[in-house]
Design a protein around this motif. Sequence first.
Motif, PDB file in Angstrom:
ATOM      1  N   ALA A 293      15.416  -7.184  -5.147  1.00  7.33           N
ATOM      2  CA  ALA A 293      14.392  -6.155  -4.954  1.00  7.33           C
ATOM      3  C   ALA A 293      14.902  -4.753  -5.278  1.00  7.33           C
ATOM      4  O   ALA A 293      14.131  -3.857  -5.575  1.00  7.33           O
ATOM      5  CB  ALA A 293      13.863  -6.216  -3.527  1.00  7.33           C
TER       6      ALA A 293
ATOM      7  N   LEU B  10       1.370   2.019  -1.269  1.00  8.84           N
ATOM      8  CA  LEU B  10       2.532   1.141  -1.088  1.00  8.84           C
ATOM      9  C   LEU B  10       3.802   1.987  -0.939  1.00  8.84           C
ATOM     10  O   LEU B  10       4.789   1.797  -1.632  1.00  8.84           O
ATOM     11  CB  LEU B  10       2.631   0.153  -2.269  1.00  8.84           C
ATOM     12  CG  LEU B  10       3.775  -0.869  -2.243  1.00  8.84           C
ATOM     13  CD1 LEU B  10       3.740  -1.766  -1.015  1.00  8.84           C
ATOM     14  CD2 LEU B  10       3.788  -1.706  -3.520  1.00  8.84           C
TER      15      LEU B  10
ATOM     16  N   HIS C  93       7.397   0.119  -0.308  1.00  4.79           N
ATOM     17  CA  HIS C  93       7.761  -0.795  -1.403  1.00  4.79           C
ATOM     18  C   HIS C  93       9.241  -1.167  -1.227  1.00  4.79           C
ATOM     19  O   HIS C  93       9.575  -2.342  -1.102  1.00  4.79           O
ATOM     20  CB  HIS C  93       7.489  -0.087  -2.738  1.00  4.79           C
ATOM     21  CG  HIS C  93       7.398  -1.001  -3.909  1.00  4.79           C
ATOM     22  ND1 HIS C  93       7.260  -0.546  -5.191  1.00  4.79           N
ATOM     23  CD2 HIS C  93       7.408  -2.355  -4.007  1.00  4.79           C
ATOM     24  CE1 HIS C  93       7.199  -1.576  -6.036  1.00  4.79           C
ATOM     25  NE2 HIS C  93       7.281  -2.678  -5.326  1.00  4.79           N
TER      26      HIS C  93
ATOM     27  N   ASP D 140      -0.430  -1.402   1.898  1.00  3.36           N
ATOM     28  CA  ASP D 140       0.350  -2.588   1.525  1.00  3.36           C
ATOM     29  C   ASP D 140       1.808  -2.328   1.908  1.00  3.36           C
ATOM     30  O   ASP D 140       2.209  -1.176   2.107  1.00  3.36           O
ATOM     31  CB  ASP D 140       0.216  -2.773  -0.002  1.00  3.36           C
ATOM     32  CG  ASP D 140       0.697  -4.115  -0.532  1.00  3.36           C
ATOM     33  OD1 ASP D 140       1.320  -4.897   0.222  1.00  3.36           O
ATOM     34  OD2 ASP D 140       0.447  -4.378  -1.734  1.00  3.36           O
TER      35      ASP D 140
ATOM     36  N   PHE E 262       5.984  -4.334   1.308  1.00  2.00           N
ATOM     37  CA  PHE E 262       6.763  -5.424   0.711  1.00  2.00           C
ATOM     38  C   PHE E 262       7.604  -6.003   1.843  1.00  2.00           C
ATOM     39  O   PHE E 262       8.636  -5.450   2.212  1.00  2.00           O
ATOM     40  CB  PHE E 262       7.633  -4.862  -0.420  1.00  2.00           C
ATOM     41  CG  PHE E 262       8.373  -5.872  -1.261  1.00  2.00           C
ATOM     42  CD1 PHE E 262       8.064  -7.230  -1.236  1.00  2.00           C
ATOM     43  CD2 PHE E 262       9.381  -5.451  -2.121  1.00  2.00           C
ATOM     44  CE1 PHE E 262       8.751  -8.137  -2.038  1.00  2.00           C
ATOM     45  CE2 PHE E 262      10.073  -6.350  -2.928  1.00  2.00           C
ATOM     46  CZ  PHE E 262       9.754  -7.696  -2.877  1.00  2.00           C
TER      47      PHE E 262
ATOM     48  N   GLU F 286       9.968  -8.474   2.853  1.00  2.00           N
ATOM     49  CA  GLU F 286      10.909  -9.385   2.188  1.00  2.00           C
ATOM     50  C   GLU F 286      12.317  -8.933   2.528  1.00  2.00           C
ATOM     51  O   GLU F 286      12.544  -7.745   2.779  1.00  2.00           O
ATOM     52  CB  GLU F 286      10.682  -9.281   0.661  1.00  2.00           C
ATOM     53  CG  GLU F 286      11.224 -10.410  -0.153  1.00  2.00           C
ATOM     54  CD  GLU F 286      10.342 -11.667  -0.127  1.00  2.00           C
ATOM     55  OE1 GLU F 286       9.112 -11.555  -0.236  1.00  2.00           O
ATOM     56  OE2 GLU F 286      10.900 -12.767   0.026  1.00  2.00           O
TER      57      GLU F 286
ATOM     58  N   ALA G 128      13.781  -5.501   1.519  1.00  2.00           N
ATOM     59  CA  ALA G 128      12.713  -4.491   1.537  1.00  2.00           C
ATOM     60  C   ALA G 128      12.402  -4.160   3.007  1.00  2.00           C
ATOM     61  O   ALA G 128      13.181  -3.456   3.642  1.00  2.00           O
ATOM     62  CB  ALA G 128      11.506  -4.984   0.766  1.00  2.00           C
TER      63      ALA G 128
ATOM     64  N   HIS H 110       2.626  -7.806   0.348  1.00  2.00           N
ATOM     65  CA  HIS H 110       3.515  -8.581  -0.520  1.00  2.00           C
ATOM     66  C   HIS H 110       4.407  -9.404   0.408  1.00  2.00           C
ATOM     67  O   HIS H 110       5.114  -8.808   1.235  1.00  2.00           O
ATOM     68  CB  HIS H 110       4.480  -7.674  -1.272  1.00  2.00           C
ATOM     69  CG  HIS H 110       3.942  -6.880  -2.415  1.00  2.00           C
ATOM     70  ND1 HIS H 110       3.020  -5.892  -2.295  1.00  2.00           N
ATOM     71  CD2 HIS H 110       4.269  -6.936  -3.742  1.00  2.00           C
ATOM     72  CE1 HIS H 110       2.789  -5.350  -3.493  1.00  2.00           C
ATOM     73  NE2 HIS H 110       3.535  -5.965  -4.382  1.00  2.00           N
TER      74      HIS H 110
ATOM     75  N   GLN I  36       7.958 -13.978  -1.324  1.00  2.00           N
ATOM     76  CA  GLN I  36       8.252 -14.067  -2.757  1.00  2.00           C
ATOM     77  C   GLN I  36       9.628 -14.678  -3.009  1.00  2.00           C
ATOM     78  O   GLN I  36       9.763 -15.582  -3.843  1.00  2.00           O
ATOM     79  CB  GLN I  36       8.212 -12.665  -3.403  1.00  2.00           C
ATOM     80  CG  GLN I  36       8.681 -12.675  -4.871  1.00  2.00           C
ATOM     81  CD  GLN I  36       8.868 -11.283  -5.468  1.00  2.00           C
ATOM     82  OE1 GLN I  36       8.590 -10.273  -4.819  1.00  2.00           O
ATOM     83  NE2 GLN I  36       9.340 -11.230  -6.692  1.00  2.00           N
TER      84      GLN I  36
ATOM     85  N   HIS J 174       2.070 -13.092  -3.660  1.00  6.52           N
ATOM     86  CA  HIS J 174       3.271 -13.837  -4.059  1.00  6.52           C
ATOM     87  C   HIS J 174       3.163 -15.263  -3.510  1.00  6.52           C
ATOM     88  O   HIS J 174       2.897 -16.173  -4.256  1.00  6.52           O
ATOM     89  CB  HIS J 174       4.602 -13.191  -3.643  1.00  6.52           C
ATOM     90  CG  HIS J 174       4.942 -11.998  -4.472  1.00  6.52           C
ATOM     91  ND1 HIS J 174       5.252 -12.095  -5.797  1.00  6.52           N
ATOM     92  CD2 HIS J 174       4.987 -10.672  -4.158  1.00  6.52           C
ATOM     93  CE1 HIS J 174       5.489 -10.882  -6.270  1.00  6.52           C
ATOM     94  NE2 HIS J 174       5.328 -10.005  -5.299  1.00  6.52           N
TER      95      HIS J 174
ATOM     96  N   ASP K  77       0.425  -8.748 -11.290  1.00  7.39           N
ATOM     97  CA  ASP K  77       1.549  -7.980 -10.711  1.00  7.39           C
ATOM     98  C   ASP K  77       2.192  -7.114 -11.785  1.00  7.39           C
ATOM     99  O   ASP K  77       3.406  -6.891 -11.770  1.00  7.39           O
ATOM    100  CB  ASP K  77       2.590  -8.897 -10.059  1.00  7.39           C
ATOM    101  CG  ASP K  77       3.539  -8.136  -9.124  1.00  7.39           C
ATOM    102  OD1 ASP K  77       3.270  -6.955  -8.828  1.00  7.39           O
ATOM    103  OD2 ASP K  77       4.545  -8.731  -8.695  1.00  7.39           O
TER     104      ASP K  77
END
Length: 403
Positions: free
Chosen positions: A107, A174, A177, A210, A212, A214, A217, A240, A243, A263, A314
Motif C-alpha cells: 500500500a 478519502l 487513504h 471512504d 482504506f 487494510e 493503511a 476499501h 484487498q 475489493h 478502481d
Amino acid sequence: MTGMPPSPHLAHAPAVVVTGIGQLVTADPLLGDLSPLGVVTGAALVLQGEQVVWAGPAAAAPAADAAVDVGGRAVVPGFVDSHAHLVFAGDRADEFEARMAGRRYAAGGIRRTVEATRAATDQQLAARAASLVGEMLRQGTTTIEIKSGYGLTVADEARSLAVARTLTTETTFLGAHVVPAEMADDPAEYVRLVCGPMLEACAPHARWVDAFCERGAFDADQARAVLTAGMAAGLQPRLHANQLGPGPGVQLACELGAAAVDHCTYLSDADLDALAAAGTVATLLPGVEFSTRSPWPDARRLSAAGVTVAVATDCNPGSSYTSSMPLCVALAVREMGMTAGEALWSATAGGARALRRDDVGRLSPGARADLVVLDAPTYVHLAYRPGVPLVHRVWHGARPVTG
Ligand SMILES: [Zn+2]
C-alpha cells in the motif's frame, strides 16, 4: 436521483426513437426476457429530454419526432464505474514493471502519487482528471465515482474534491487513504486531522466518505472513526477492505450500513453472511488483481451467498491504471467466474446500487438516457472479444458523444 416519471416540460422536448436494436439490455427485470438483464430482441428505445421514456419491441414503439437506426447492433446501459481515483499527478509505470518482474504490491506506493499530486497545480489536476473522464466516456462509462486521497493535507484533499465535483456528482472524501509520510510516526494524530479540519473542508464537496481498511493503511478502529465522523457531517459511508488479506473491514462496513465495500478479495463465510444481511454491495475490481498479479476473488461464492456484486475499474496510477469497463467485464468473466450477463449487470445496475442510484444502470422508462451502442450483435461480445474497441456510439443524457 429517482425513477420519477418525466416532468411535464418534457412534453415540449423532441422525442427520438432509437430503432434497429438487435438486442437491448434494459437491466430492468420487468422488461424483455424477465431476467435480471431484461433482454429485448428486435427492440426500440424512445428518448426525450434527458430520459428514456419508452423501451420495448420495435413493432410496438410509439411515434417520435426523429429516428436513429443502429443497424441491428446491441445496446446496453452506460457503464456505472462506482470506484475510481482520477485526481492525481504522475505515473508509476516503473513500479508496475518492477511488480511484473516479481515484486509484490504494497500500500505504501500511494505515497509517491501523493508527492506528485501535491506538487501539481489545480489546472494540471483538473486537466488529467478531465482527460480520464473523456477516456471513460468514449469506452461507454456514463456515471463515474471520483475519490480524493492523493492530497492528504486539508488543502490538497479539498482541492482534489473541488476538481472531482466539476466532473461528477459522485464524489468521495478519502483522506484516510494512507497515513502521509510526514505523519508516519503519529497515525492517531493523522486520523484526528481527517476527522476534524480535513473533513470540515471536504464535506461540502463530497457525497461519500471512504477509508482504506487494510494492513499498512488504517485499522478497524481508525476506519470506524473516519466513517462515523463523515456520517455525522452528512456523508454516506463506503469502504476499501479485504484487498490484501482477510480483515475486519467488511464487518465494519456492514455494521455501519455502507452502500458498498470494495475489493472483497479475501472473504470469510461470516463476511458473506454480513454482506447479504446488510444489503451492502460487494464491489469487485478486477483491474487490481490483473495489474498486481494477485489472486482473484470468487464471484460465484458471492452470488451463491445472495450478495449484490458490482464491478468497477478502481482506475488509479498504482494498482489499476485502466479506465476500461469492457476490460473489467471480460476479466470478471474469465477470471472471477461470472457469466457475461452477470458481469454486465454488475458493471451497470450493480454499480448503480453501489452508488444508491436508481436513475442509471438501466434502460427503462424514467432512467437517464445513458446508452452504449456496441459494434456487436450481443452484449456477450464484451467478454468474448476482449480488448476490442466495441463501443460504436454513446448517448449521455440523450446527448450523442463522439469517439
Ligand atoms: Zn480504490
